[in-house]
Design an enzyme around this catalytic site. Structure first.
Site, PDB file in Angstrom:
ATOM      1  N   GLU A 355     -10.906  32.813  -8.593  1.00  0.00           N
ATOM      2  CA  GLU A 355     -11.986  31.822  -8.456  1.00  0.00           C
ATOM      3  C   GLU A 355     -11.444  30.404  -8.639  1.00  0.00           C
ATOM      4  O   GLU A 355     -11.831  29.486  -7.926  1.00  0.00           O
ATOM      5  CB  GLU A 355     -13.109  32.081  -9.463  1.00  0.00           C
ATOM      6  CG  GLU A 355     -13.956  33.292  -9.157  1.00  0.00           C
ATOM      7  CD  GLU A 355     -14.496  33.326  -7.730  1.00  0.00           C
ATOM      8  OE1 GLU A 355     -15.091  32.343  -7.273  1.00  0.00           O
ATOM      9  OE2 GLU A 355     -14.305  34.361  -7.067  1.00  0.00           O
ATOM     10  N   TRP A 358      -9.951  29.200  -5.582  1.00  0.00           N
ATOM     11  CA  TRP A 358     -10.886  28.699  -4.549  1.00  0.00           C
ATOM     12  C   TRP A 358     -11.009  27.175  -4.635  1.00  0.00           C
ATOM     13  O   TRP A 358     -11.197  26.490  -3.637  1.00  0.00           O
ATOM     14  CB  TRP A 358     -12.278  29.326  -4.721  1.00  0.00           C
ATOM     15  CG  TRP A 358     -12.429  30.644  -4.032  1.00  0.00           C
ATOM     16  CD1 TRP A 358     -12.298  31.866  -4.595  1.00  0.00           C
ATOM     17  CD2 TRP A 358     -12.742  30.877  -2.645  1.00  0.00           C
ATOM     18  NE1 TRP A 358     -12.506  32.841  -3.663  1.00  0.00           N
ATOM     19  CE2 TRP A 358     -12.795  32.271  -2.452  1.00  0.00           C
ATOM     20  CE3 TRP A 358     -12.998  30.044  -1.554  1.00  0.00           C
ATOM     21  CZ2 TRP A 358     -13.072  32.853  -1.219  1.00  0.00           C
ATOM     22  CZ3 TRP A 358     -13.288  30.625  -0.321  1.00  0.00           C
ATOM     23  CH2 TRP A 358     -13.314  32.002  -0.161  1.00  0.00           C
ATOM     24  N   TRP A 387     -31.504  21.796  13.900  1.00  0.00           N
ATOM     25  CA  TRP A 387     -32.103  22.204  12.630  1.00  0.00           C
ATOM     26  C   TRP A 387     -33.583  21.847  12.583  1.00  0.00           C
ATOM     27  O   TRP A 387     -34.026  20.925  13.262  1.00  0.00           O
ATOM     28  CB  TRP A 387     -31.374  21.517  11.469  1.00  0.00           C
ATOM     29  CG  TRP A 387     -29.923  21.838  11.423  1.00  0.00           C
ATOM     30  CD1 TRP A 387     -28.880  21.042  11.829  1.00  0.00           C
ATOM     31  CD2 TRP A 387     -29.320  23.051  10.951  1.00  0.00           C
ATOM     32  NE1 TRP A 387     -27.683  21.685  11.641  1.00  0.00           N
ATOM     33  CE2 TRP A 387     -27.918  22.917  11.104  1.00  0.00           C
ATOM     34  CE3 TRP A 387     -29.820  24.248  10.417  1.00  0.00           C
ATOM     35  CZ2 TRP A 387     -27.031  23.922  10.742  1.00  0.00           C
ATOM     36  CZ3 TRP A 387     -28.938  25.243  10.055  1.00  0.00           C
ATOM     37  CH2 TRP A 387     -27.556  25.085  10.216  1.00  0.00           C
ATOM     38  N   TRP A 463     -21.195  24.990   0.707  1.00  0.00           N
ATOM     39  CA  TRP A 463     -22.296  24.838   1.677  1.00  0.00           C
ATOM     40  C   TRP A 463     -21.889  25.315   3.060  1.00  0.00           C
ATOM     41  O   TRP A 463     -22.655  25.987   3.749  1.00  0.00           O
ATOM     42  CB  TRP A 463     -22.788  23.374   1.717  1.00  0.00           C
ATOM     43  CG  TRP A 463     -23.822  23.165   0.662  1.00  0.00           C
ATOM     44  CD1 TRP A 463     -23.607  22.653  -0.587  1.00  0.00           C
ATOM     45  CD2 TRP A 463     -25.200  23.549   0.713  1.00  0.00           C
ATOM     46  NE1 TRP A 463     -24.785  22.682  -1.305  1.00  0.00           N
ATOM     47  CE2 TRP A 463     -25.772  23.216  -0.531  1.00  0.00           C
ATOM     48  CE3 TRP A 463     -26.007  24.128   1.691  1.00  0.00           C
ATOM     49  CZ2 TRP A 463     -27.125  23.457  -0.815  1.00  0.00           C
ATOM     50  CZ3 TRP A 463     -27.357  24.364   1.408  1.00  0.00           C
ATOM     51  CH2 TRP A 463     -27.898  24.030   0.162  1.00  0.00           C
TER      52      TRP A 463
HETATM   53  P1  FAD Z   1     -16.245  30.122 -13.235  1.00  0.00           P
HETATM   54  O1  FAD Z   1     -16.776  31.322 -12.540  1.00  0.00           O
HETATM   55  O2  FAD Z   1     -15.904  30.254 -14.662  1.00  0.00           O
HETATM   56  O3  FAD Z   1     -14.956  29.643 -12.421  1.00  0.00           O
HETATM   57  C1  FAD Z   1     -13.986  28.779 -13.019  1.00  0.00           C
HETATM   58  C2  FAD Z   1     -13.750  27.567 -12.163  1.00  0.00           C
HETATM   59  O4  FAD Z   1     -13.222  27.921 -10.891  1.00  0.00           O
HETATM   60  C3  FAD Z   1     -15.009  26.767 -11.858  1.00  0.00           C
HETATM   61  O5  FAD Z   1     -15.346  25.919 -12.922  1.00  0.00           O
HETATM   62  C4  FAD Z   1     -14.589  26.025 -10.590  1.00  0.00           C
HETATM   63  O6  FAD Z   1     -13.814  24.890 -10.900  1.00  0.00           O
HETATM   64  C5  FAD Z   1     -13.711  27.041  -9.885  1.00  0.00           C
HETATM   65  N1  FAD Z   1     -14.516  27.825  -8.934  1.00  0.00           N
HETATM   66  C6  FAD Z   1     -15.156  28.984  -9.183  1.00  0.00           C
HETATM   67  N2  FAD Z   1     -15.767  29.423  -8.051  1.00  0.00           N
HETATM   68  C7  FAD Z   1     -15.504  28.510  -7.096  1.00  0.00           C
HETATM   69  C8  FAD Z   1     -15.843  28.396  -5.723  1.00  0.00           C
HETATM   70  N3  FAD Z   1     -16.574  29.308  -5.080  1.00  0.00           N
HETATM   71  N4  FAD Z   1     -15.426  27.314  -5.048  1.00  0.00           N
HETATM   72  C9  FAD Z   1     -14.673  26.368  -5.654  1.00  0.00           C
HETATM   73  N5  FAD Z   1     -14.316  26.417  -6.955  1.00  0.00           N
HETATM   74  C10 FAD Z   1     -14.713  27.478  -7.654  1.00  0.00           C
HETATM   75  N6  FAD Z   1     -18.200  23.997  -7.789  1.00  0.00           N
HETATM   76  C11 FAD Z   1     -17.966  22.791  -8.320  1.00  0.00           C
HETATM   77  O7  FAD Z   1     -17.142  22.673  -9.228  1.00  0.00           O
HETATM   78  N7  FAD Z   1     -18.640  21.678  -7.880  1.00  0.00           N
HETATM   79  C12 FAD Z   1     -19.575  21.746  -6.885  1.00  0.00           C
HETATM   80  O8  FAD Z   1     -20.144  20.719  -6.504  1.00  0.00           O
HETATM   81  C13 FAD Z   1     -19.857  23.029  -6.326  1.00  0.00           C
HETATM   82  N8  FAD Z   1     -20.815  23.166  -5.369  1.00  0.00           N
HETATM   83  C14 FAD Z   1     -21.062  24.413  -4.841  1.00  0.00           C
HETATM   84  C15 FAD Z   1     -22.041  24.549  -3.829  1.00  0.00           C
HETATM   85  C16 FAD Z   1     -22.312  25.794  -3.282  1.00  0.00           C
HETATM   86  C17 FAD Z   1     -23.356  25.918  -2.188  1.00  0.00           C
HETATM   87  C18 FAD Z   1     -21.604  26.927  -3.724  1.00  0.00           C
HETATM   88  C19 FAD Z   1     -21.894  28.285  -3.139  1.00  0.00           C
HETATM   89  C20 FAD Z   1     -20.633  26.810  -4.707  1.00  0.00           C
HETATM   90  C21 FAD Z   1     -20.348  25.556  -5.276  1.00  0.00           C
HETATM   91  N9  FAD Z   1     -19.371  25.408  -6.294  1.00  0.00           N
HETATM   92  C22 FAD Z   1     -19.126  24.158  -6.814  1.00  0.00           C
HETATM   93  C23 FAD Z   1     -18.537  26.541  -6.722  1.00  0.00           C
HETATM   94  C24 FAD Z   1     -19.074  27.366  -7.914  1.00  0.00           C
HETATM   95  O9  FAD Z   1     -20.407  27.697  -7.700  1.00  0.00           O
HETATM   96  C25 FAD Z   1     -18.932  26.644  -9.258  1.00  0.00           C
HETATM   97  O10 FAD Z   1     -17.626  26.145  -9.405  1.00  0.00           O
HETATM   98  C26 FAD Z   1     -19.226  27.590 -10.421  1.00  0.00           C
HETATM   99  O11 FAD Z   1     -20.503  28.135 -10.310  1.00  0.00           O
HETATM  100  C27 FAD Z   1     -19.089  26.846 -11.724  1.00  0.00           C
HETATM  101  O12 FAD Z   1     -19.361  27.659 -12.814  1.00  0.00           O
HETATM  102  P2  FAD Z   1     -18.219  28.057 -13.858  1.00  0.00           P
HETATM  103  O13 FAD Z   1     -17.471  26.853 -14.271  1.00  0.00           O
HETATM  104  O14 FAD Z   1     -18.851  28.871 -14.930  1.00  0.00           O
HETATM  105  O15 FAD Z   1     -17.264  28.948 -12.934  1.00  0.00           O
END
Ligand code: FAD
Length: 511
Positions: A355, A358, A387, A463
């Site tokens: 993750e 990503w 849209w 998105w």
């Molecule tokens: P954890 O699950 O603990 O993951 C650890 C870290 O990994 C996160 O803090 C983040 O930095 C990174 N990460 C995890 N999943 C993703 C992912 N799919 N894409 C990119 N990085 C990821 N993340 C943001 O940091 N900022 C945003 O503006 C953002 N917008 C999003 C919009 C959409 C529509 C979607 C589907 C996802 C988005 N994400 C975004 C990715 C993800 O949802 C969040 O990083 C995550 O929910 C943050 O929670 P956490 O820190 O507990 O994540």
């Protein structure tokens, strides 16, 4: 204009043309909104090392640029978080005798000239900064380099820091950027082993304290206050309090959040408005590799009714902690004796590393295909989709009043907490784009305006994934069913009852 020209490569070329200056009074590290920390900060470490060698004082510069925040749809919450972290940085830098100077600047178009004027006022020899990959920011930095080159007084060094592995390093056999995550991850993983010891990355205290503090030019910079607010980005009183409770500022907090994720158990009903650190001080689990949040991440991460993920995203987005440090700490704790972690999706640890990767992947995409950050779909064939324009539907989605419980709960979580769980980010995004048929860019904008962790690359990537227009996206015909998603992510309905009080009396004991 070639919208796919990676501008960071141009920046690399421009900065190397400046002649090496020899005389001057100081070295400047220009901190930005994405690298607000002292530890493991590439540009800051380089600046500190250089200042030490040259026997010159080091200054930290921060420029608040409200017009940039408007242009990037920055949320007031994110701006407030920036100010709070600035204060925390100032407290950490002061004992090292390093001043932090915060300026406010408009218009954004003249920001490069302002930076050069400050460097000239301070008679600085070097400017160090970490690269920001957004197009406007890269253009701004290229201009700074060009102006510096003209003046021939300052050497600029813009370096990679945001990603664990910098853009341009992980390439296909043909030398191109990856646009599919799995092969990217396989190529990315071996680079993890090249990372040096984190202790090498801390700025040294300034020598000769007295003379710096009594210096005509620098002395007064020590007492420069960090503003309380930026006009146009004020938070309502209760929202400000809520943000302070949920997302306290500072590197120590970010480290504690990481520790809590790596060592301690998730609580089954933690909805988030309470201080996520409240449980942090608990003893580590006996078997953290299995029982901790990270240990269970592969099986529990999609549950939105519990505190199952790290919640580090606001800290990673603002650079209060580096992604490198997160991975290093994970490897130290769970790696084998060769310093490797099992990176398979079948383990909690491996799944978390993926993750975090990503985040690198999406930043590499923005760096290599700048058009995605200029409102273009990565898959150009979807550029002409017609849209729906239905203001009422859009507003209902924003307010959490669609009538679809999981969507409404998630949007209300975003509106109250400034954060949303990943699974429901996907559910709400798909609902807007594929049920309401509203342009994904409007959703992308609303998330940026609302969330405290808004990050252009990850938000745009998320998105475009949901809208099926991006790199490695969900196929266009894949549409999440919000009700089955809800059953899996919130089986007892606890999350919905918490955020949608209208439904608080509805029983739902899950399957
Ligand atoms: P954890 O699950 O603990 O993951 C650890 C870290 O990994 C996160 O803090 C983040 O930095 C990174 N990460 C995890 N999943 C993703 C992912 N799919 N894409 C990119 N990085 C990821 N993340 C943001 O940091 N900022 C945003 O503006 C953002 N917008 C999003 C919009 C959409 C529509 C979607 C589907 C996802 C988005 N994400 C975004 C990715 C993800 O949802 C969040 O990083 C995550 O929910 C943050 O929670 P956490 O820190 O507990 O994540």
């Amino acid at each position: 204009v070639d919208h796919d020209q990676p501008l960071f490569k141009l920046l690399d070329e421009v900065q190397h043309h400046v002649k090496n200056p020899t005389k001057g009074d100081g070295v400047v590290y220009w901190m930005r909104m994405q690298d607000m920390r002292i530890n493991d900060n590439t540009a800051l470490s380089l600046a500190s090392e250089h200042a030490q060698k040259a026997g010159l004082p080091l200054l930290v510069l921060f420029i608040l640029s409200p017009q940039d925040y408007v242009a990037h749809d920055r949320s007031a919450r994110r701006v407030d978080f920036t100010l709070r972290n600035l204060k925390s940085m100032q407290e950490s830098l002061s004992p090292l005798n390093i001043p932090l100077c915060t300026f406010l600047h408009t218009p954004r178009t003249t920001l490069p000239e302002r930076v050069i004027a400050l460097l000239s006022q301070w008679n600085a020899t070097h400017l160090f900064a970490n690269i920001e990959h957004e197009v406007d920011e890269l253009r701004r930095d290229i201009k700074v380099c060009q102006l510096a080159k003209k003046g021939e007084k300052v050497q600029c060094a813009f370096v990679h820091d945001k990603c664990i592995i910098p853009p341009g390093v992980v390439k296909t056999k043909e030398g191109r950027a990856y646009t599919v995550f799995s092969p990217f991850f396989r190529a990315w993983l071996p680079h993890l082993e090249d990372k040096p010891d984190p202790l090498a990355y801390r700025p040294a205290p300034q020598a000769n304290n007295e003379s710096i503090r009594s210096h005509d030019t620098y002395g007064k910079l020590f007492s420069m206050p960090v503003p309380e607010v930026v006009e146009g980005f004020e938070l309502a009183k209760d929202d400000a309090e809520q943000m302070r409770t949920c997302w306290a500022a500072g590197e120590d907090i970010a480290k504690e959040m990481l520790r809590r994720f790596l060592y301690t158990k998730s609580r089954s009903s933690q909805m988030g408005e309470v201080d996520p650190l409240a449980e942090g001080a608990k003893e580590a689990e006996k078997n953290p590799a299995k029982d901790s949040r990270i240990g269970k991440y592969n099986v529990a991460r999609d549950k939105v009714n519990a505190d199952t993920t790290s919640r580090l995203s606001p800290y990673l987005a603002a650079g209060v902690i580096s992604a490198r440090e997160c991975i290093r700490a994970t490897v130290v704790l769970y790696g084998n004796k060769n310093g490797k972690v099992d990176a398979s999706r079948e383990t909690g640890i491996g799944r978390w590393v993926q993750e975090v990767a990503w985040r690198d992947f999406y930043t590499h995409i923005v760096a290599n295909f700048p058009r995605v950050s200029m409102g273009r779909p990565f898959l150009e064939k979807f550029a002409d989709v017609k849209w729906e324009t239905n203001e009422e539907h859009l507003q209902a989605w924003k307010d959490g009043r669609t009538g679809v419980p999981i969507v409404d709960a998630a949007m209300r979580q975003a509106n109250t907490m400034g954060w949303m769980h990943n699974r429901v980010r996907m559910v709400t995004a798909m609902y807007l784009v594929k049920d309401l048929m509203i342009d994904w860019r409007l959703g992308e904008k609303y998330f940026m305006e609302t969330l405290i962790d808004g990050d252009l690359a990850s938000n745009n990537g998320g998105w475009q994934w949901s809208a099926s227009t991006g790199v490695d996206p969900a196929p266009y015909f894949r549409i999440f069913n919000p009700y089955t998603q809800s059953q899996k992510a919130d089986p007892t309905g606890e999350y919905i009852r918490h955020y949608v009080p209208e439904l608080s009396q509805v029983r739902g004991d899950g399957p």
